[in-house]
Design a protein around this motif. Sequence first.
Motif, PDB file in Angstrom:
ATOM      1  N   PHE A  14      -4.386   5.814   7.169  1.00 64.67           N
ATOM      2  CA  PHE A  14      -3.620   7.001   7.567  1.00 64.67           C
ATOM      3  C   PHE A  14      -3.071   6.852   8.984  1.00 64.67           C
ATOM      4  O   PHE A  14      -1.878   7.063   9.229  1.00 64.67           O
ATOM      5  CB  PHE A  14      -4.510   8.244   7.462  1.00 64.67           C
ATOM      6  CG  PHE A  14      -3.888   9.487   8.037  1.00 64.67           C
ATOM      7  CD1 PHE A  14      -2.768  10.056   7.456  1.00 64.67           C
ATOM      8  CD2 PHE A  14      -4.418  10.088   9.169  1.00 64.67           C
ATOM      9  CE1 PHE A  14      -2.185  11.202   7.980  1.00 64.67           C
ATOM     10  CE2 PHE A  14      -3.846  11.223   9.702  1.00 64.67           C
ATOM     11  CZ  PHE A  14      -2.728  11.778   9.108  1.00 64.67           C
ATOM     12  N   PHE A  15      -3.912   6.469   9.934  1.00 64.27           N
ATOM     13  CA  PHE A  15      -3.467   6.397  11.322  1.00 64.27           C
ATOM     14  C   PHE A  15      -2.548   5.203  11.574  1.00 64.27           C
ATOM     15  O   PHE A  15      -1.637   5.284  12.401  1.00 64.27           O
ATOM     16  CB  PHE A  15      -4.675   6.360  12.258  1.00 64.27           C
ATOM     17  CG  PHE A  15      -5.372   7.690  12.376  1.00 64.27           C
ATOM     18  CD1 PHE A  15      -4.715   8.780  12.934  1.00 64.27           C
ATOM     19  CD2 PHE A  15      -6.661   7.863  11.914  1.00 64.27           C
ATOM     20  CE1 PHE A  15      -5.335  10.015  13.037  1.00 64.27           C
ATOM     21  CE2 PHE A  15      -7.295   9.092  12.010  1.00 64.27           C
ATOM     22  CZ  PHE A  15      -6.629  10.167  12.576  1.00 64.27           C
ATOM     23  N   VAL A  16      -2.754   4.109  10.866  1.00 69.46           N
ATOM     24  CA  VAL A  16      -1.833   2.980  10.987  1.00 69.46           C
ATOM     25  C   VAL A  16      -0.432   3.391  10.551  1.00 69.46           C
ATOM     26  O   VAL A  16       0.575   3.116  11.229  1.00 69.46           O
ATOM     27  CB  VAL A  16      -2.329   1.771  10.166  1.00 69.46           C
ATOM     28  CG1 VAL A  16      -1.222   0.725  10.014  1.00 69.46           C
ATOM     29  CG2 VAL A  16      -3.544   1.141  10.823  1.00 69.46           C
ATOM     30  N   LEU A  17      -0.349   4.063   9.393  1.00 65.69           N
ATOM     31  CA  LEU A  17       0.947   4.533   8.898  1.00 65.69           C
ATOM     32  C   LEU A  17       1.549   5.574   9.838  1.00 65.69           C
ATOM     33  O   LEU A  17       2.753   5.573  10.108  1.00 65.69           O
ATOM     34  CB  LEU A  17       0.789   5.117   7.495  1.00 65.69           C
ATOM     35  CG  LEU A  17       0.461   4.113   6.381  1.00 65.69           C
ATOM     36  CD1 LEU A  17       0.078   4.840   5.095  1.00 65.69           C
ATOM     37  CD2 LEU A  17       1.650   3.195   6.126  1.00 65.69           C
ATOM     38  N   LEU A  18       0.695   6.466  10.341  1.00 69.48           N
ATOM     39  CA  LEU A  18       1.177   7.537  11.211  1.00 69.48           C
ATOM     40  C   LEU A  18       1.791   6.976  12.486  1.00 69.48           C
ATOM     41  O   LEU A  18       2.897   7.358  12.887  1.00 69.48           O
ATOM     42  CB  LEU A  18       0.021   8.481  11.542  1.00 69.48           C
ATOM     43  CG  LEU A  18       0.378   9.810  12.217  1.00 69.48           C
ATOM     44  CD1 LEU A  18       1.213  10.673  11.286  1.00 69.48           C
ATOM     45  CD2 LEU A  18      -0.898  10.550  12.605  1.00 69.48           C
ATOM     46  N   PHE A  19       1.094   6.043  13.124  1.00 65.76           N
ATOM     47  CA  PHE A  19       1.598   5.477  14.376  1.00 65.76           C
ATOM     48  C   PHE A  19       2.734   4.486  14.144  1.00 65.76           C
ATOM     49  O   PHE A  19       3.439   4.115  15.087  1.00 65.76           O
ATOM     50  CB  PHE A  19       0.460   4.824  15.151  1.00 65.76           C
ATOM     51  CG  PHE A  19      -0.491   5.810  15.757  1.00 65.76           C
ATOM     52  CD1 PHE A  19      -0.062   6.695  16.736  1.00 65.76           C
ATOM     53  CD2 PHE A  19      -1.807   5.875  15.339  1.00 65.76           C
ATOM     54  CE1 PHE A  19      -0.922   7.620  17.291  1.00 65.76           C
ATOM     55  CE2 PHE A  19      -2.689   6.796  15.894  1.00 65.76           C
ATOM     56  CZ  PHE A  19      -2.246   7.674  16.872  1.00 65.76           C
ATOM     57  N   ALA A  20       2.914   4.077  12.882  1.00 67.23           N
ATOM     58  CA  ALA A  20       4.057   3.226  12.548  1.00 67.23           C
ATOM     59  C   ALA A  20       5.319   4.052  12.327  1.00 67.23           C
ATOM     60  O   ALA A  20       6.386   3.504  12.049  1.00 67.23           O
ATOM     61  CB  ALA A  20       3.748   2.400  11.303  1.00 67.23           C
TER      62      ALA A  20
END
Length: 434
Positions: A14-20
């Motif tokens: 979730f956070f990888v996608l969010l910060f991407a």
Amino acid sequence: MDALTAAAVLFGAFFVLLFAGVPISVSLGAASLVTALVFLPAGDSLYVIGQQMHVGIESFSLLAIPLFVFAGNIMNNGGIARRLVDFALVLAGRVPGALAHTNVLGNMLFGSLSGSAVASAAAIGSTLHARQEEEGYDPAFGASVNIASASTGLLIPPTTAAIVYSSVAGGVSVSALFMAGYVPGVLMGVVIMAIAYVFARRQRYPKTGGVTPAEGLRVFLEAIPGLLLIVIVVGGIVFGVFTATEGAGVAVLYTLVLSLVYRSMSWTAFKEVVTRTVVATGVVMFLIGASAGMSWVMSYAGIPATITDALLSVTDSKVVVLLLMLLVLLVVGTFMDITPAILVFTPIFLPIATELGMDPVHFGMVLILAMCLGTMTPPVGSVLFVATGVSGVSIERVVPRLMPYFLGVILLLLAVTFIPALSLGLPGMMGLLE
């Protein structure tokens, strides 16, 4: 796979996608699907996540959200905001820095009617900005007051934040949540006005002067139709005349009739209002559906129970656990909007709160108030960007001026967290608590 590994996969994705830069709703859905694929075959994972997304939005109570959004957009274009500002100015006109206090009162009134902090910041800020400049107000000061007070409407009912929380928290009474929001919402406004008063006295910002009794009566009479909406909608919901969804429908009908009476909305403006409502509703409903998929994955993997056990094993102190929760919520609020934050973190922290003996209604107010702080902070503060855009002031100038309000609201958050009566007193007196 154990729950901790599942949590690492879920929140890591979730956070990888969010910060991407992937939209929050897509990040929620994709992270849920990735985690489900670890437990289930691909076909079953797609079916279950899709099913849960559908079930998550198949709720009569959630119909209140697009209807309240529609009513708020109508009010924003129907001349109601200006009448509420005029009424607030009559109330605050004899106080130093009167236009700043008017801004706070206007946001409290309009925000409670529209249920949107962003709409309130735009409507009230744009109405008062030019006049504040004429009377010599520092634009950064005016913008900071507008930003800090716009979120009061997320607490003062009717508010969609309470409806979203109710849907995620397992059917917590919307009526109880509405009543629970009054005292924290009003206290938030009082805290902001007190801080603004100190700065206004220091900078010698003027009073606007009084009005004649006839002028005051005229302004009050013009504001009554808008103020009555609060009485009709909230009163009807609390006293069981209609449900929250039916109350939202009443709000739409009422604001439409009021706009026709005021003759303040053209057919072109009405079509724009409908378009904005449809777009906003689509975003919110997709978020709710995606979060429902994530909630199912967390429940299936036992993530909430594991996090609860882990957090409670760190310390036996209820105070320390609550402070840790608040710290996480404040950090989350800086980069996540209030709706997805409620959807994601309610299933995680509500079990911990109830384990500590906190009433779900009380926790809902703590969660919403904590997220209010996130609306005024970079990098994702929606109210911050809207209000600076309206005032034409850079974020770099406004943020330092926001710090006293931020600290004041944090102290209020601690008070609401550790003094349950501030949230539960009013709904308790009205017999709305289970």
